[in-house]
Design an enzyme around this catalytic site. Sequence first.
Site, PDB file in Angstrom:
ATOM      1  NE  ARG A  66      -3.919  -0.026   1.851  1.00  0.00           N
ATOM      2  CZ  ARG A  66      -4.093   1.080   2.333  1.00  0.00           C
ATOM      3  NH1 ARG A  66      -3.113   1.558   3.280  1.00  0.00           N
ATOM      4  NH2 ARG A  66      -4.800   2.048   2.002  1.00  0.00           N
TER       5      ARG A  66
ATOM      6  CB  CYS B 278      16.342  -6.454  -5.837  1.00  0.00           C
ATOM      7  SG  CYS B 278      17.543  -7.150  -4.630  1.00  0.00           S
TER       8      CYS B 278
END
Length: 411
Positions: A298, A328
Amino acid sequence: MLDNQLLKIAQDFGSPVYVYDAEKIENQYKRLTSAFKNVKKLKINYAVKALSNISILKLLKSLGSGIDTVSIQEVQLGLAAGFSPDQIIFTPNGVSLDEIEEASKLGVKINIDNLSILEQFGTKHPKVPVCIRINPHVMAGGNANISVGHIDSKFGISIHQIPHILRIVENTKMTINGIHMHTGSDILDIEVFLYASEILFDTAKQFKNLEFIDFGSGFKVPYKQGDIETNIEELGKKLSARFNDFCKSYGKDLTLAFEPGKFLVSESGSFLTKVNAVKQTTSTVFAQVDSGFNHLIRPMFYGSHHDIVNISNPKGRERFYTVVGYICETDTFGNNRRINEINDGDILSFKNAGAYCFSMASNYNSRFRPAEVLWYNNKAHLIRKRETFEDIINNQVEVDFTSKKETVLAK
Ligand SMILES: *Cc1c(COP(=O)(O)O)cnc(C)c1O
């Protein structure tokens, strides 16, 4: 729930882990039902997509709730949780007629939000009553991603297409048993809600066989200090009075339905992560936790704010931190947050982690999705095991690259 109870759960069940406080869900449910106590027939249908764990569904069932579902799988989940078909409403968007028919065969209430589907369904199954989802073209809140009642929204049948709906109903002899709207996840102002409701009443007058009017959801809960919260009590007072008046003029006691997700479960949730490393750079101090947008998207997806608390060091001196994950990619949970001093290994708790958090989790970076724990009757109950490598590899099919390549002869 107390911070030390959360800390104990992180120790016992490992991190990252989602924790839900059953009492909070119960209180929210009761708040909503008591706000509308003056309505004779009230139905709360919990929106499954907010948090779809079967134990959460069972908890809501025990409180008397029905459920709102948006996929055939959510319907099946609801049935597995013990809801009877008439306690389930299917409110999909953009699904095939096949999927709607499949849900209908299971006996659940059907909500249709597309004229073409309405016509096809009514032609094939004139005896099956359906609800229609109306788009009242009211903009609730300011964020176009989560306001689904405005003119460009893909949701609902436009209020301006009522004459066409009426024509389809007459031609197919189908029955419309409910009128529905869901204007989005961000109702700031109950006046806006009441305004949209008037449009719904106006529409409802034109359908003679209604059993319910469904006002959807979009109730706002506070995510941080100073946030506006939908005043449910005031909405209850005003909308109940108006609804009761409408029923009088309609000549029948209809059911007033809501389908809240966020309101019921958001605040019940805490997401517990462990700090892998505190990293000082030239411009900030990063706290890197053992999670990322694979578990809680979110903040990155919607720019949502989740309060972050260091429950391992609640008395520590406050400093500014940027809390990031281990994915990553840039996965910032919170920028420049004032948090009690963080050390490697501390447990950070993300607040309001009940709605649209676990249910939007993925396996990105081939990470396991977290465990889920329900705090109920002063006890921690594991309601979802942490995934294992099996879950990652399970559906993958390997191609044998060692077998000799077949020679393709040129014609
Ligand atoms: C998502 C959804 C809800 C729940 O919205 P919240 O903001 O979580 O209360 C209700 N109804 C429908 C049709 C939905 O798609």
